[in-house]
Design an enzyme around this catalytic site. Structure first.
Site, PDB file in Angstrom:
ATOM      1  N   LYS A  97      43.138 -86.180 132.456  1.00 53.04           N
ATOM      2  CA  LYS A  97      44.666 -86.123 132.333  1.00 53.04           C
ATOM      3  C   LYS A  97      45.273 -84.976 131.615  1.00 53.04           C
ATOM      4  O   LYS A  97      44.754 -84.661 130.310  1.00 53.04           O
ATOM      5  CB  LYS A  97      45.038 -87.633 131.560  1.00 53.04           C
ATOM      6  CG  LYS A  97      46.640 -87.761 131.401  1.00 53.04           C
ATOM      7  CD  LYS A  97      46.877 -89.116 130.860  1.00 53.04           C
ATOM      8  CE  LYS A  97      48.066 -89.285 130.418  1.00 53.04           C
ATOM      9  NZ  LYS A  97      48.406 -89.368 128.871  1.00 53.04           N
ATOM     10  N   GLY A 158      56.152 -92.860 122.743  1.00 50.29           N
ATOM     11  CA  GLY A 158      56.241 -93.405 121.535  1.00 50.29           C
ATOM     12  C   GLY A 158      57.724 -93.914 121.136  1.00 50.29           C
ATOM     13  O   GLY A 158      57.911 -94.656 120.053  1.00 50.29           O
ATOM     14  N   ALA A 184      54.636 -93.038 129.649  1.00 48.25           N
ATOM     15  CA  ALA A 184      55.031 -93.021 128.454  1.00 48.25           C
ATOM     16  C   ALA A 184      56.370 -93.888 128.394  1.00 48.25           C
ATOM     17  O   ALA A 184      57.103 -93.934 129.350  1.00 48.25           O
ATOM     18  CB  ALA A 184      55.161 -91.579 127.878  1.00 48.25           C
ATOM     19  N   GLY A 185      56.509 -94.269 127.082  1.00 49.48           N
ATOM     20  CA  GLY A 185      57.831 -94.882 126.906  1.00 49.48           C
ATOM     21  C   GLY A 185      57.919 -96.471 127.159  1.00 49.48           C
ATOM     22  O   GLY A 185      58.925 -97.188 126.726  1.00 49.48           O
ATOM     23  N   ASN A 206      50.400 -97.448 125.373  1.00 49.95           N
ATOM     24  CA  ASN A 206      49.501 -97.463 124.203  1.00 49.95           C
ATOM     25  C   ASN A 206      50.466 -97.956 122.879  1.00 49.95           C
ATOM     26  O   ASN A 206      50.244 -98.890 122.246  1.00 49.95           O
ATOM     27  CB  ASN A 206      49.102 -95.790 123.921  1.00 49.95           C
ATOM     28  CG  ASN A 206      48.313 -95.931 122.701  1.00 49.95           C
ATOM     29  OD1 ASN A 206      47.781 -96.680 121.809  1.00 49.95           O
ATOM     30  ND2 ASN A 206      48.206 -94.660 122.088  1.00 49.95           N
ATOM     31  N   THR A 207      51.698 -97.262 122.815  1.00 46.62           N
ATOM     32  CA  THR A 207      52.538 -97.320 121.463  1.00 46.62           C
ATOM     33  C   THR A 207      52.745 -98.833 121.513  1.00 46.62           C
ATOM     34  O   THR A 207      52.761 -99.469 120.553  1.00 46.62           O
ATOM     35  CB  THR A 207      53.572 -96.545 121.391  1.00 46.62           C
ATOM     36  OG1 THR A 207      53.272 -95.273 121.636  1.00 46.62           O
ATOM     37  CG2 THR A 207      54.475 -96.899 120.157  1.00 46.62           C
TER      38      THR A 207
END
Lengths: 255, 366
Positions: A97, A158, A184-185, A206-207
């Protein structure tokens, strides 16, 4: 009928991918993977620590789970390529990645350098997953360079703000004939569900899990949301309309 | 615009008058914002904001967890020399102090590296007194080449160099620079640093700029808390960090909050920075610059460091020795008296107990 995501031979039953950088304890990783149903986890090569097996993040990943190393920390294509090669040697994997960040304030990816790294690594037979700003031209460049999927951010990493780049991601789904994986996000299971409903192939989380007070329960919630979103996409929506469609028409007598 | 020129704009700014003008309502409004101006940041440093320290802490915690996760990177300093040409009145290495002056041989450096590695530490901070004659650029370059054999990330805290000097050390393997302005008050600076290269306030102020131009990846600023009043010093340090982040978007910017510790100089701090004020400063900085590394060293006690963990700390030193070659020798005079003397394992345990994860390796030299 089994619904398998096949990305150039990488076969996945689950459409949730897990990020690993923010957990309070690596020992949570197996439980989170299990609760989410994920079959693949991304790990920053910068965190590989083979000199210290007890604390090496790789030691905490169950053997049946695929590892997708990422180039976190790379500031340009040259660094990303170097990191990818370290990953290949360390993990015996062709998955990579690409994360190239030239802005440490918002952690937004550099599409230009990412496309360059895609080209180099694809030529060297890596299966390249570029993390990118949702941009059609850049996605085309990455596809032409040999990327096997495109990973646009839903909103800045994040932030847990969800699919703020929704309109751009929809264009990528429409135009780029590669799996689109929102990276993300995504902050809530409902965001993930929406991404799958739109036609994204998968999501990476993840976050949203690591910042939850109950990461395991949240991982389960994501599993259900992703499954619901995917089934919804496969089933197809009924039409939507702003005007009312009465079940007992008032003008039926005119027929 | 250089940071020196940016800072000059505040030359006639009256910090006391500003502090007196801030109302509780102002603080409440600021705490509702996602993005803070320099004035907002300054407001959060005033005594009025101290009443809101819990709200600041909650917000700082939430931002930090989203930005960095629950991770604390561990590092250790390695002092290779205490030769110094400066006479900083607060420092144990000042020329005025009658201490044994030493410089490590490369063999001694290797011995220290082995001990630090055994602790599990993979990020190292190379530190020396400010003596370009005794610790020449060539010597420091060789030090870095030795450290490279043992560590994954090398930061330096040495005397200020020009861009070429930093380029040389960056090519050798140094990734980050830590340099404290000590005080941002030019007049006070001149009285504290009366001779040696360090007496040049502007040159020191632009040090991070030169390292950034030499492609350093991590730039870390700080002010020595206790030398001057709290509000203006933290304000200018935060402004400096923000300036560097804007100027070098691809660099990781960091900030430290070193409180003066006892030294052989027996210097008495001008001001005492309470724990509460330090917490206020850390939270205000996190709210002002969401994406900034915050380091708390062994100058603080183990117990206090544990309490700081959830407030947005991202880096901690562990098992630090601040004497030259202190990991292998009978200990001589250090730069200051360490507060947290616990082992690396004890620091790790402390971080785990706080609900966070110690990270020993977060980079590799490319």
């Amino acid at each position: 009928m089994e619904d398998i995501l096949n990305i150039q031979g990488l076969e996945l039953k689950s459409r949730i991918m897990i990020g690993s950088g923010k957990f309070p304890n690596n020992s949570l990783i197996p439980e989170i993977i299990s609760a989410s149903g994920s079959e693949i986890i991304t790990v920053a090569v910068r965190r590989f620590d083979f000199g210290n097996p007890k604390e090496n993040i790789i030691s905490f990943i169950p053997k049946n789970i695929k590892i997708m190393p990422n180039t976190s920390g790379a500031r340009n294509a040259v660094e990303a390529v170097r990191i990818a090669k370290i990953a290949q040697a360390a993990c015996a994997t062709d998955l990579i990645k690409i994360e190239i960040i030239t802005d440490n304030k918002y952690l937004l990816p550099d599409n230009y350098e990412t496309a360059k790294a895609c080209e180099t690594l694809a030529k060297e037979n890596f299966k390249v997953f570029p993390y990118m700003n949702a941009d059609l031209s850049a996605a085309r460049d990455m596809k032409n360079a040999g990327a096997c999927a495109i990973m646009p951010l839903g909103s800045p990493i994040g932030t847990n703000r969800g699919l703020e780049a929704k309109a751009m991601i929809e264009i990528l789904i429409e135009e780029i004939k590669l799996p689109i994986i929102v990276d993300a996000g995504i902050g809530k299971p409902s965001h993930a569900c929406k991404a799958l409903e739109m036609g994204c192939a998968a999501v990476m989380i993840n976050t949203a899990i690591s910042s939850s007070k109950n990461p395991i329960l949240m991982a389960q919630a994501f599993k259900n949301a992703v499954a619901a979103g995917r089934k919804s996409f496969l089933a197809g929506f009924g039409e939507t309309s702003k005007a009312a469609k009465a079940s007992s028409p008032l003008t039926g007598f005119l027929e | 615009m250089t940071f020196y020129n940016l800072k000059k704009q505040y030359d006639n700014f009256d910090f006391d008058e500003f502090s007196n003008s801030v109302e509780c309502l102002d603080i409440e409004k600021i705490l509702q914002k996602d993005s803070l101006s320099a004035t907002d940041f300054l407001s959060l440093l005033t005594p009025k904001a101290l009443v809101f320290v819990e709200q600041m802490a909650q917000k700082a915690h939430e931002i930090s967890v989203r930005q960095f996760g629950k991770n604390i990177i561990l590092y250790a300093p390695l002092y290779v020399s205490n030769f110094c040409i400066n006479n900083c009145v607060y420092c144990g290495f000042s020329t005025t102090n009658n201490i044994k002056r030493e410089i490590l041989t490369f063999e001694e450096i290797e011995q220290n590296c082995k001990v630090i590695c055994e602790y599990g530490i993979r990020h190292i901070l190379l530190v020396c007194g400010e003596s370009p004659e005794k610790t020449s650029l060539d010597y420091l370059e060789k030090c870095i080449l030795v450290l490279k054999k043992y560590f994954e990330c090398i930061d330096i805290e040495i005397y200020p160099l020009d861009v070429k000097g930093y380029e040389k050390l960056q090519s050798a393997g140094a990734e980050g620079l830590t340099i404290y302005q000590e005080t941002y008050d030019k007049k006070l600076y001149k009285t504290l640093h009366t001779k040696g290269a360090k007496s040049n306030y502007e040159y020191r102020l632009e040090t991070c700029q030169r390292a950034g131009l030499a492609n350093f990846r991590n730039l870390n600023v700080g002010t020595l808390l206790g030398l001057n009043d709290f509000i203006s010093e933290i304000f200018f340090t935060g402004l400096h960090a923000k300036y560097l982040q804007d100027f070098f978007p691809s660099c990781e910017i960091g900030m430290s909050f070193p409180r003066l510790r006892p030294t052989i100089s027996h210097y008495q701090p001008k001001t005492q920075i309470s724990d509460k004020k330090l917490v206020q400063a850390i939270c205000a900085v996190r709210l002002f610059i969401n994406r900034i590394n915050i380091t708390v060293s062994t100058r603080e006690s183990n117990e206090f460091r544990k309490k700081l963990v959830p407030l947005g700390i991202t880096k901690m030193s562990a098992a630090s020795r601040v004497e030259v070659g202190g990991y292998t020798k009978n200990y001589g005079d250090g730069q200051f008296k360490v507060n947290d003397t616990t082992t690396v394992n004890e620091v790790k345990e402390m971080i785990y107990k706080a609900g966070y994860q110690p990270v020993l390796k977060d980079w590799m030299i490319l």
